[in-house]
Design an enzyme around this catalytic site. Structure first.
Site, PDB file in Angstrom:
ATOM      1  N   PHE A 155      42.008  42.645  39.647  1.00 26.48           N
ATOM      2  CA  PHE A 155      42.591  43.289  38.748  1.00 26.48           C
ATOM      3  C   PHE A 155      44.235  43.437  39.437  1.00 26.48           C
ATOM      4  O   PHE A 155      45.151  43.809  38.873  1.00 26.48           O
ATOM      5  CB  PHE A 155      42.217  44.742  38.646  1.00 26.48           C
ATOM      6  CG  PHE A 155      40.894  44.606  37.628  1.00 26.48           C
ATOM      7  CD1 PHE A 155      40.789  44.190  36.357  1.00 26.48           C
ATOM      8  CD2 PHE A 155      39.739  44.871  38.533  1.00 26.48           C
ATOM      9  CE1 PHE A 155      39.554  44.046  35.836  1.00 26.48           C
ATOM     10  CE2 PHE A 155      38.395  44.939  37.754  1.00 26.48           C
ATOM     11  CZ  PHE A 155      38.427  44.217  36.241  1.00 26.48           C
ATOM     12  N   THR A 156      44.308  43.043  40.742  1.00 30.78           N
ATOM     13  CA  THR A 156      45.680  43.087  41.468  1.00 30.78           C
ATOM     14  C   THR A 156      45.680  41.436  41.952  1.00 30.78           C
ATOM     15  O   THR A 156      45.004  41.348  43.124  1.00 30.78           O
ATOM     16  CB  THR A 156      45.603  44.167  42.710  1.00 30.78           C
ATOM     17  OG1 THR A 156      45.428  45.434  42.108  1.00 30.78           O
ATOM     18  CG2 THR A 156      46.961  44.010  43.161  1.00 30.78           C
ATOM     19  N   PRO A 157      46.418  40.710  41.220  1.00 28.18           N
ATOM     20  CA  PRO A 157      46.474  39.475  41.631  1.00 28.18           C
ATOM     21  C   PRO A 157      47.053  39.348  42.897  1.00 28.18           C
ATOM     22  O   PRO A 157      47.868  39.943  43.524  1.00 28.18           O
ATOM     23  CB  PRO A 157      47.720  38.794  40.510  1.00 28.18           C
ATOM     24  CG  PRO A 157      47.363  39.676  39.264  1.00 28.18           C
ATOM     25  CD  PRO A 157      47.307  41.064  40.120  1.00 28.18           C
ATOM     26  N   LEU A 158      46.725  38.089  43.594  1.00 27.27           N
ATOM     27  CA  LEU A 158      47.131  37.837  45.069  1.00 27.27           C
ATOM     28  C   LEU A 158      48.482  37.675  45.014  1.00 27.27           C
ATOM     29  O   LEU A 158      49.271  37.038  44.472  1.00 27.27           O
ATOM     30  CB  LEU A 158      46.328  36.456  45.439  1.00 27.27           C
ATOM     31  CG  LEU A 158      45.009  36.564  45.747  1.00 27.27           C
ATOM     32  CD1 LEU A 158      44.590  34.979  45.966  1.00 27.27           C
ATOM     33  CD2 LEU A 158      44.423  37.502  46.585  1.00 27.27           C
ATOM     34  N   TYR A 171      28.687  43.379  30.350  1.00 21.06           N
ATOM     35  CA  TYR A 171      30.197  43.067  29.844  1.00 21.06           C
ATOM     36  C   TYR A 171      30.324  43.428  28.428  1.00 21.06           C
ATOM     37  O   TYR A 171      29.640  42.545  27.628  1.00 21.06           O
ATOM     38  CB  TYR A 171      30.384  41.683  30.141  1.00 21.06           C
ATOM     39  CG  TYR A 171      30.516  41.158  31.659  1.00 21.06           C
ATOM     40  CD1 TYR A 171      30.551  42.065  32.743  1.00 21.06           C
ATOM     41  CD2 TYR A 171      30.590  39.954  31.960  1.00 21.06           C
ATOM     42  CE1 TYR A 171      30.443  41.869  34.094  1.00 21.06           C
ATOM     43  CE2 TYR A 171      30.766  39.309  33.240  1.00 21.06           C
ATOM     44  CZ  TYR A 171      30.648  40.649  34.317  1.00 21.06           C
ATOM     45  OH  TYR A 171      30.801  39.894  35.481  1.00 21.06           O
ATOM     46  N   PHE A 207      36.101  37.414  41.839  1.00 21.22           N
ATOM     47  CA  PHE A 207      37.854  37.742  42.225  1.00 21.22           C
ATOM     48  C   PHE A 207      38.491  36.947  42.734  1.00 21.22           C
ATOM     49  O   PHE A 207      39.013  37.154  43.936  1.00 21.22           O
ATOM     50  CB  PHE A 207      37.977  39.200  42.682  1.00 21.22           C
ATOM     51  CG  PHE A 207      37.667  40.240  41.867  1.00 21.22           C
ATOM     52  CD1 PHE A 207      37.593  40.237  40.469  1.00 21.22           C
ATOM     53  CD2 PHE A 207      37.269  41.400  42.457  1.00 21.22           C
ATOM     54  CE1 PHE A 207      37.248  41.351  39.625  1.00 21.22           C
ATOM     55  CE2 PHE A 207      36.880  42.614  41.362  1.00 21.22           C
ATOM     56  CZ  PHE A 207      36.983  42.646  40.221  1.00 21.22           C
TER      57      PHE A 207
END
Length: 292
Positions: free
Chosen positions: A218-221, A62, A213
Site C-alpha cells: 500500500f506504500t509503493p517502493l 477478498y 507486495f
C-alpha cells in the site's frame, strides 16, 4: 506483450509462467466490498489470461467472496493450464477487519466457500494464511493443527496442493513434516529482504516462492537507485522492481495486482526487461540499506 519471456517454474504438477496476476485489488477499497468498476475488473482478468497469465492468486476473504465471483464470471469455464491459487485462515469482520479463522470447521468452511465461488470441484493450490502476530506479520507458533486439517481436506480430494503464507522458516519446516508443500507466499521485494535465505533453500528443494507486495504494497517502493536504473533502462521503477525479482531466484513466481488494464500491461512488460548484471547489483544495495 506476453508473459512468455518470464520463463516457467513448477507449481504443483504444472509449470506456470513466472509472471502471474494477483486478484486482491479487484475488490473494493480496503479489499472489502464490490469493485468501483465491475466491468473494468472483469476486463483486467480476461486481458491477463489473453496475455498469457496462467497463475492467478486469490482468496474468498477478498471482498469477501468478491474476487472469486469475479474470476468465475470472467473466466469460467477456465482455460486449460490456468492455475488458481487461493488461501484460507482468515475471515473478514463487518468492519473490514482481518480475523484469524484456524479451526478445522473454519478451514473446511473456507475451502467449500472457495470451491463454490470459483465453481470448481477441487482447488488447485490452497495456502494456509498464518495470522499470529499482533501486526499480522510473521510470528512464531505451531501450525500443526490447522495445517493437518488442510492435509485432511487434501486427502478428501477437495484440494490438490498445499502451501503456506506469512510463514516463518520454522513454520515452513513444520508444514513440510505434515504434507508436501508446493509454494510459500510471504512479504518480499527489492527492499524487504528478510526471506533471502529461505528463498535459496526453497529453490534447492524445488518449491516455489511467491512474494506478496512485490511492489511495496500500500506504500509503493521509493528509491533513488530504483528510479535511476529505471531511467537508464527506459522503464518504470515498478517494471525494474519486478524484473529484479525475476532475476533474484528461478523459483520466484510473481503475482503483481492491479484493477487497471493499463497497469496490467505495464506490469507484464517487466517480463521483457533485460536487467544487466551491473544494474542488478546496484539494486541489491536497496535491500542492504533497508536492513541496516
Amino acid at each position: 506483450m506476453t508473459t512468455t519471456p518470464s520463463g516457467t517454474f513448477r507449481l504443483g504438477t504444472r509449470s506456470v509462467r513466472r509472471l502471474g496476476y494477483g486478484a486482491m485489488q479487484l475488490a473494493g477499497p480496503g479489499v472489502f466490498g464490490p469493485p468501483r468498476d465491475r466491468e473494468g475488473a472483469l476486463a483486467v482478468l480476461r486481458e491477463a489470461v489473453a496475455r498469457g497469465v496462467d497463475h492467478i492468486d486469490t482468496s474468498d476473504f477478498y471482498g469477501p467472496h468478491v474476487t472469486n465471483q469475479l474470476i468465475r464470471e470472467a473466466l469460467h469455464p477456465y482455460p486449460d493450464g490456468l492455475v488458481i491459487v487461493t488461501k484460507v485462515g482468515a475471515v473478514r469482520g463487518d468492519d473490514a477487519s482481518w480475523n484469524p479463522a484456524f479451526t478445522p470447521a473454519d478451514l473446511t468452511r473456507a475451502v467449500h466457500d472457495n470451491l463454490r465461488n470459483l465453481g470448481v470441484p477441487a482447488l488447485d493450490v490452497v495456502n494456509l494464511r498464518i495470522i499470529m502476530g499482533s501486526d499480522h506479520g510473521p510470528a512464531e507458533g505451531s501450525i500443526e493443527a490447522p495445517f493437518s486439517a488442510l492435509a485432511e481436506l487434501q486427502r478428501q480430494g477437495l484440494v490438490r496442493h498445499l502451501g503456506v503464507s506469512n510463514a516463518t522458516p520454522a513454520q515452513v519446516a513444520e508444514a513440510r513434516g505434515i504434507a508436501e508443500i508446493v509454494c510459500v507466499q510471504n512479504h518480499y521485494n527489492i527492499a524487504h529482504r528478510a526471506d533471502d535465505a529461505l528463498i535459496d533453500e526453497l529453490a534447492r528443494l524445488g518449491i516455489a516462492y511467491v512474494p506478496f507486495f512485490p511492489l511495496g504494497g500500500f506504500t509503493p517502493l521509493q528509491s533513488s537507485i530504483l528510479s535511476d536504473v529505471a531511467g537508464e533502462l527506459a522503464a518504470t521503477p515498478m517494471q525494474v522492481a519486478l524484473a529484479w525479482l525475476l532475476r533474484r531466484a528461478p523459483n520466484i513466481l510473481l503475482i503483481p495486482g492491479t484493477s487497471s488494464v493499463v497497469h496490467l500491461h505495464e506490469n507484464l512488460r517487466a517480463a521483457e526487461l533485460d536487467l544487466p548484471e551491473a544494474a542488478f547489483r546496484r539494486l541489491e544495495a536497496i535491500g542492504a540499506a533497508a536492513t541496516r
